[in-house]
Design a protein around this motif. Structure first.
Motif, mmCIF file in Angstrom:
data_model
loop_
_atom_site.group_PDB
_atom_site.id
_atom_site.type_symbol
_atom_site.label_atom_id
_atom_site.label_comp_id
_atom_site.label_asym_id
_atom_site.label_seq_id
_atom_site.Cartn_x
_atom_site.Cartn_y
_atom_site.Cartn_z
ATOM 1 N N SER A 132 -3.772 4.891 7.182
ATOM 2 C CA SER A 132 -2.309 4.695 6.437
ATOM 3 C C SER A 132 -2.174 5.504 4.981
ATOM 4 N N GLY A 133 -3.269 5.798 4.617
ATOM 5 C CA GLY A 133 -3.218 6.608 3.231
ATOM 6 C C GLY A 133 -2.927 5.513 2.214
ATOM 7 N N LEU A 134 -2.985 4.147 2.591
ATOM 8 C CA LEU A 134 -2.567 3.302 1.489
ATOM 9 C C LEU A 134 -3.497 2.237 1.163
ATOM 10 N N ASP A 135 -4.852 2.316 1.804
ATOM 11 C CA ASP A 135 -5.843 1.577 1.404
ATOM 12 C C ASP A 135 -6.857 2.430 0.641
ATOM 13 N N LEU A 136 -7.950 1.500 -0.020
ATOM 14 C CA LEU A 136 -8.981 2.275 -0.714
ATOM 15 C C LEU A 136 -10.293 1.630 -0.125
ATOM 16 N N PRO A 137 -11.397 2.509 -0.192
ATOM 17 C CA PRO A 137 -12.693 2.096 0.262
ATOM 18 C C PRO A 137 -13.303 1.332 -0.573
ATOM 19 N N MET A 138 -13.722 0.015 0.035
ATOM 20 C CA MET A 138 -14.386 -0.972 -0.568
ATOM 21 C C MET A 138 -15.863 -0.510 -1.085
ATOM 22 N N LYS A 139 -16.442 0.441 -0.237
ATOM 23 C CA LYS A 139 -17.954 1.026 -0.627
ATOM 24 C C LYS A 139 -17.735 1.687 -2.161
ATOM 25 N N VAL A 140 -16.650 2.396 -2.424
ATOM 26 C CA VAL A 140 -16.719 2.864 -3.492
ATOM 27 C C VAL A 140 -16.345 1.826 -4.569
ATOM 28 N N VAL A 141 -15.651 0.805 -4.432
ATOM 29 C CA VAL A 141 -15.611 -0.272 -5.414
ATOM 30 C C VAL A 141 -17.113 -0.703 -5.923
#
Length: 463
Positions: free
Chosen positions: A369-378
């Motif tokens: 969607s282009g609207l979520d962020l990767p939790m792996k980077v967090v």
């Protein structure tokens, strides 16, 4: 004889009615945290459960039990696992009919599970997957007189579009369904401000942003724990066998991970210095193209062969998923002298130790969607691990280019970034080291603090 099934039906109905009327007194404070997916691979929902338990709430954690949840979840006396059976082996033609049957069966199965559990004050549901779980959870909330909270990680219809295309009838139905039933939730959480705005503008859904934050166990790993993990991995994975962790050496002592134990002809250890540890994680799905990383590694190998002073690499890609065999086949066709790749599945307790031991993280997640962020980077940032991440629309909400990592658009750009970051590795005056120092200096709220500020007031104001 005909009276027997009628009596059984009547008794079942009476039991449900009794539970319903009993619910008003018996369910205060309990929360059902639900995901129609694998609980072991749903860290955010596990974090919700732990936060609720930390504030004295009884929690029913509902989902598939394919992989073991984190030990903190299993040890909590306030969290009870409610398994849902995963539907596998359903083969019906045509595919559309198979999908319809699966949704119907899942709906019945999920509704039965939700109605037989202890009555909750709230059902906190992950989306996606939302079909049929949003509608089922709404029905269960009507029955229990509970409130429904949807935690929007992404849109299910955009995930489906990766396989079927945006204009496929199933995708259009899923889009309509998600918008319609999403509006029926009492409260909504989401993972980015961009998604919060999109939910309001396009779906008329008001949401609160709860960014993914690292749990407390995501942190830099002491040398002793690194050693224990490498010895464990060495039993099954070749890249770890000739290595061990010794006393910190060199200018980058605090980041010491691998030290040479001897030279082997043609082995990766023959290259200059200790190898750098590169880590990525994935669900091996269509939204991550790992050929980008493999092509970049081919270029990186070429730089070393040309005489560029770069370390050899150990590249660890963790995770499970449908495309893992496909990429393992591609990896097997590569014949590196200075790079070794392995693709293990790590237990929940081992994954933070690996991240806290690594020198660089790579993220290939491209949001559908282009609207979520990767939790792996967090999680990587929680371990003060710099990241190279592939570009998409709202990534800037997490990765600050040239500050805590780098953003790339293709394999060539990634290869150039690897060359720049690992130039004469390890050294304290490198860009890689400055990124790590920036991460150490700018540690933001952890999950517990963020959850207490965002979600806890929402629950307390309604009780």
């Amino acid at each position: 004889m005909e009276a027997v099934p009628l009596c059984g039906l009547a008794l079942a109905l009476a039991l449900l009615l009794w539970r319903w009327w009993r619910a008003a007194a018996g369910g205060a404070g309990r929360v059902c945290v639900a995901v129609l997916g694998d609980l072991g691979r749903s860290p955010r929902m596990q974090y919700h459960a732990l936060s609720l338990a930390r504030h004295g709430r009884g929690v029913t954690l509902l989902g598939y039990l394919q992989n073991r949840p984190h030990g903190d979840v299993l040890r909590s006396g306030r969290i009870r696992l409610e398994p849902v059976r995963d539907l596998r082996g359903l083969r019906v033609d045509p595919k559309f009919l198979q999908y319809v049957i699966k949704v119907i069966v899942q709906a019945i199965q999920l509704l039965y599970t939700m109605l037989k559990m202890d009555q909750p004050s709230y059902i906190l549901l992950q989306n996606p997957p939302g079909l049929p779980s949003i509608a089922v959870a709404w029905v269960a909330c009507l029955f229990w007189r509970s409130k429904l909270i949807i935690d929007w990680h992404n849109y299910g219809y955009t995930v489906m579009s990766l396989s079927h295309g945006r204009n496929h009838p199933l995708v259009q139905i899923a889009k309509w369904y998600e918008k319609l039933f999403g509006r029926l939730a009492d409260y909504n959480l989401c993972v980015t401000n961009a998604m919060k705005e999109d939910l309001w503008v396009n779906c008329n859904i008001k949401a609160v942003t709860l960014y993914d934050r690292p749990a407390s166990y995501f942190k830099e790993t002491p040398v002793e724990l690194q050693h224990q993990l490498y010895m464990k991995l060495a039993r099954d994975y070749e890249p770890f066998r000739p290595r061990c962790v010794a006393e910190p050496v060199g200018v980058d002592a605090e980041r010491s991970a691998f030290t040479e134990t001897g030279e082997q002809e043609g082995h990766v250890l023959k290259s200059r210095g200790r190898p750098a540890l590169l880590v990525s994680s994935t669900s091996w799905t269509e939204d991550e193209d790992f050929s980008v990383l493999l092509k970049a590694l081919v270029d990186y190998e070429g730089y070393i062969n040309e005489g560029v002073k770069l370390p050899s690499l150990v590249c660890v890609i963790t995770g499970k998923g449908p495309l893992k065999d496909y990429y393992n086949e591609l990896i097997s066709e590569l014949h590196f002298k200075h790079i070794q790749i392995c693709t293990p599945w790590l237990e929940a307790e081992d994954y933070p130790i690996l991240l806290g031991s690594a020198d660089l993280g790579v993220c290939l997640h491209k949001s559908s969607s282009g609207l979520d962020l990767p939790m792996k980077v967090v999680d990587m940032f929680g371990c003060c691990l710099p990241v190279c991440a592939i570009h998409f629309e709202c990534l800037h909400e997490l990765v600050k280019h040239n500050e805590n990592g780098l953003i790339f658009r293709d394999s060539h750009e990634l290869a150039e970034q690897l060359k720049m970051l690992f130039w004469e590795f390890p050294t304290l005056d490198s860009k890689l080291h400055s990124f790590r120092e920036n991460l150490r200096a700018s540690r933001q709220l952890g999950w517990d603090e963020s959850w207490d500020q965002t979600v806890l007031p929402l629950l307390e104001q309604n009780e």
